[in-house]
Each structure stands twice: as structure tokens, then as C-alpha cells.
Design a protein around this motif. Structure first.
Motif, short mmCIF file in Angstrom:
data_model
loop_
_atom_site.label_atom_id
_atom_site.label_comp_id
_atom_site.label_asym_id
_atom_site.label_seq_id
_atom_site.Cartn_x
_atom_site.Cartn_y
_atom_site.Cartn_z
N LYS A 16 0.82 -1.23 0.00
CA LYS A 16 0.00 0.00 0.00
C LYS A 16 0.84 1.26 0.00
CE LYS A 16 -3.48 0.80 2.46
NZ LYS A 16 -4.91 0.97 2.69
N SER A 43 -8.07 -0.98 4.24
CA SER A 43 -8.76 -0.89 2.96
C SER A 43 -7.75 -1.18 1.84
CB SER A 43 -9.38 0.49 2.82
OG SER A 43 -8.42 1.50 3.09
N ASN A 59 -6.50 -0.23 -0.96
CA ASN A 59 -6.16 0.84 -1.90
C ASN A 59 -4.75 1.31 -1.57
OD1 ASN A 59 -8.05 1.79 0.49
ND2 ASN A 59 -6.49 3.38 0.19
N SER A 62 -10.74 4.60 -0.90
CA SER A 62 -10.86 3.18 -0.56
C SER A 62 -11.47 2.42 -1.74
CB SER A 62 -11.74 3.01 0.67
OG SER A 62 -11.14 3.65 1.78
N GLU A 82 -16.14 3.03 5.20
CA GLU A 82 -15.49 2.13 6.15
C GLU A 82 -16.22 2.07 7.50
OE1 GLU A 82 -14.21 4.75 4.72
OE2 GLU A 82 -12.23 4.38 3.89
N HIS A 97 -6.27 12.38 2.71
CA HIS A 97 -6.71 11.00 2.60
C HIS A 97 -7.78 10.96 1.53
CE1 HIS A 97 -6.50 7.32 5.35
NE2 HIS A 97 -6.94 6.91 4.20
MG MG Z 1 -8.06 3.10 4.45
#
Ligand code: MG
Ligand code: TXA
Length: 364
Positions: free
Chosen positions: A74, A161, A163, A169, A198, A250
Motif C-alpha cells: 500500500k 482498505s 487501496n 478506498s 469504512e 486521505h
Molecule cells: Mg483506508
């Protein structure tokens, strides 16, 4: 090894892996996919699988090397801890060293489901999972495939997640591949994740206080109803250990995103005015808006439009949100203007994600 806060493990890009995809087209595909996923997880590999919230990128939570490879795939900051997924309350003792009464009450009410509890960690859990904290985040997913994989693996599974770090996500297998193809071993394609947003992350602070660390699929109102009167729910303050998923940047698209928050009428008017101004400056403009906003656009407006759903259906909006962010990012616009419904109920989580995806926010 010590790293500066925010250091990225494997920033050079991780070792190349061949990523296989198993599609679940009918019940006959499930058993083989589940046993394959479990075998890869038991061997220390990386498997992306659907949950009821978003796709998770799983690895054995008890295996330091497997957990390290999640961070590498990630390009996730080492100080951002992971959620551990277990089969049920009975397995909690494998990953947490205690469960205060309020946590037990919440687990009994919301598990299996999209609530993550931050608890004292068991030393069995790989240290990197907790990113140096004395706590571990735990949840029991309700998605049948996720549950079957956890049962078959017989292990607690750390799964953020699926991604790349700081991106939207992943809510479909295609999104997982967009970010992680060649970096993970297996993707179980079980169709789009239902909630699209989420889990809610909470910590327990004493006998009467729950701290909301991340707004998510379980609303504050649902938490309050389950906890009853006499229990306070507070937002994370500066004295709480930082929940790094709450950092400012984010879910960010590559395109500049201007988020406009306010009451429906004034935010819509401001969004249309900003968009018209950008067109006049010869910019290519994309709009991420409600169905009502889209219906109010003048014909021949010249914008690329991605509709999130009706204002009064936050569930539909949450379901679409990350997919829409990815789609609109590919539209080739110079700027995206976005708006979301009222920040109550599930709207709070939608507002949170959009404000952190935003390059700039206009709050009316
Ligand atoms: Mg995440
Ligand atoms: O719905 C979900 O929660 C998904 C699916 C796959 O289960 N997972 C997910 O993981 O969203 P991730 O890594 O993207 O987000 C984990 C969140 C972050 O906000 C992180 O800071 C917080 O959980 N977290 C994890 N461990 C923590 C801890 N020990 N203390 C405080 N926050 C923690």
C-alpha cells in the motif's frame, strides 16, 4: 528498526507479485475461492477480499513479515495502525488482552458488522499492526465471504482498505487492481461492497465514555441508541492517541477538488457560481453532486457530472462515493467541485471523507 513518524515502508515500490483474481459468479465458486484465499493467507501472502464496508487487503495478523508486506504493497505510513478482523467475540482473546464492559456491550450489539473497537493489544499480534501503540483495533465483518475466509484461515487477519495509501478506498475488485495489481497475491471478486464507507472506529475511555475516532457506517445516533443514557460519546480530542486514518490528506483524487459544505440551497448556489467562474477561466470542470443538484443544472452546461444519489438517501451516496471519486478523477478535468448532504447520521461519515479528499474546502 526505528523510523521517523510517517515514514513509508517500501517507498521504492514493493517486490513484484503475480496477482490472481477469482471471480465469484455463483454459489458454486465460493468454496474454491475461500479455500484458496485461506491457503494464501496461511502461507503469509496478501489477499484482497470484500467486506460489507469496503474491500480489505488481508494478511496474517500474527506474522510480522506478512503484516510488513501490507505496508509495502500500500506504501502505507508505518505509524498508521491496521484493523484486525476476527470471526467473533469468542476469538477476541487471541488479539486483545482485555475488553471493558462498554466494548462488550457494543460488540454484542453491532458484531458482526461495521464497528471497530480499539482495545488493549495482545502481545501475540504482530507489533506493526498497532504501529507502536499499546492498543489494537478489532472488528468482526458481516460479509459472508469475509467470514468464510476468516473461518477457513483460522487466523486473525489484519486488513486495511485495499487501496494505495491516501487514495480512495476500494469498493470493487477493479479498484483493488487499479491500485494494487502486481503487488498482492490474490483478489477475491465478490462484487461491489455494500456500505461503500469504512467501519466506525471507537475507543473506550472509562466506564461512561466512548471516543469516536472515525465516523463510519455505524452512525453516532446508532451508537447512542445502543449505549443508552449515561454514556457520553465524544469526538477524538488532542489528548486522544491520534487515529492516523483521521489525518488531513486521505482519499485524495489527483485532480484538484474543491468541497463546498453548507445548507443545501446556499451550497448548491455557491457550487454553481464557482463552476461557472472556472468555465469562464477556460478550465475543464467536473461536478460531484446530488441527483437534485444535477436536475437543477441548466442545459448545455459543459460540465462533466458524476451524481452521488438523492439528498435524502445517504446510504446510496455512501455506496457510490469512492467509486464516484475514482471515476471523476479520470474525467480529465482541471477542477472538481463537490457537495454532500447534511452531516447528520451517515452524512457525517460522507462529510468526513469528502472534506479529507478535498484540496480546499469552502464552508458556508
Ligand atoms: Mg483506508
Ligand atoms: O471498514 C473498514 O474498517 C475497512 C475494512 C477492510 O474492514 N478497513 C479499514 O482499514 O478501513 P484502514 O486501515 O483503511 O483504516 C483503519 C483505521 C484508521 O483510521 C486507523 O488509524 C484506525 O483504524 N486504527 C487502527 N488501529 C488503531 C489503534 N490501535 N488506535 C486507534 N486507531 C486505530
Amino acid at each position: 528498526m526505528t523510523r521517523p513518524p510517517g515514514a513509508i515502508i517500501g517507498a521504492m515500490s514493493p517486490p513484484r507479485r503475480h496477482t490472481r483474481v477469482l471471480h465469484i459468479s455463483g454459489p458454486e465458486d465460493i468454496a474454491a475461492a475461500v479455500s484458496e484465499a485461506a491457503a494464501v493467507l496461511r502461507a503469509g501472502g496478501l489477499v484482497a477480499f470484500p467486506t460489507e464496508t469496503v474491500y480489505g487487503l488481508g494478511a496474517n495478523a500474527l506474522d510480522d513479515a506478512a503484516v510488513a508486506s501490507i505496508f509495502a504493497a500500500k506504501e502505507r505510513a508505518a505509524d498508521d495502525p491496521l484493523i484486525v478482523h476476527i470471526t467473533g467475540l469468542a476469538a477476541l482473546g487471541d488479539v486483545a488482552s482485555a475488553c471493558p464492559p462498554l466494548a462488550l456491550r457494543l460488540a454484542a450489539h453491532f458484531w458482526p458488522g461495521p464497528l471497530t473497537l480499539v482495545l488493549p493489544r495482545s502481545p501475540r499480534v504482530a507489533a506493526a499492526v498497532s504501529a507502536g501503540l499499546e492498543t489494537v483495533a478489532v472488528r468482526v465483518p458481516s460479509h459472508p465471504l469475509a467470514r468464510a475466509i476468516l473461518e477457513a484461515a483460522g487466523l486473525p487477519i489484519a486488513a486495511p482498505s485495499a487501496n494505495r495509501f491516501t487514495r480512495a478506498s476500494a469498493t470493487t475488485a477493479a479498484h483493488v487492481l487499479e491500485d494494487l495489481d502486481g503487488r498482492i497475491d490474490l483478489v477475491i471478486d465478490g462484487g461491489p461492497a455494500e456500505a461503500g464507507i469504512e467501519s466506525t472506529v471507537v475507543a473506550i475511555d472509562g466506564p461512561n465514555r466512548v471516543v469516536l475516532l472515525r465516523a463510519g457506517a455505524i452512525t453516532r445516533e446508532q451508537l447512542a441508541a445502543a449505549l443508552g443514557p449515561g454514556v457520553e460519546i465524544t469526538a477524538a480530542g488532542p489528548r486522544e492517541k491520534r487515529s492516523p486514518g483521521m489525518m488531513a490528506k486521505h482519499y485524495a483524487p489527483r485532480t484538484r477538488l474543491v468541497y463546498i459544505a453548507g445548507s443545501a440551497d446556499s451550497a448548491r448556489a455557491r457550487l454553481f457560481a464557482e463552476a461557472a467562474g472556472a468555465i469562464q477561466r477556460d478550465q475543464r470542470v467536473a461536478l460531484l453532486i446530488s441527483a437534485e443538484d444535477a436536475a437543477a443544472l441548466a442545459p448545455g452546461h459543459g460540465y462533466t457530472v458524476e451524481t452521488l444519489g438523492p439528498e435524502d438517501d445517504p446510504q446510496a451516496i455512501a455506496h457510490q462515493l469512492f467509486a464516484a471519486l475514482r471515476t471523476i478523477d479520470h474525467a480529465g478535468a482541471d477542477v472538481i467541485f463537490a457537495r454532500s448532504p447534511a452531516p447528520s447520521g451517515l452524512g457525517a461519515a460522507i462529510h468526513d471523507r469528502l472534506s479529507r479528499a478535498a484540496t480546499e474546502a469552502i464552508v458556508l
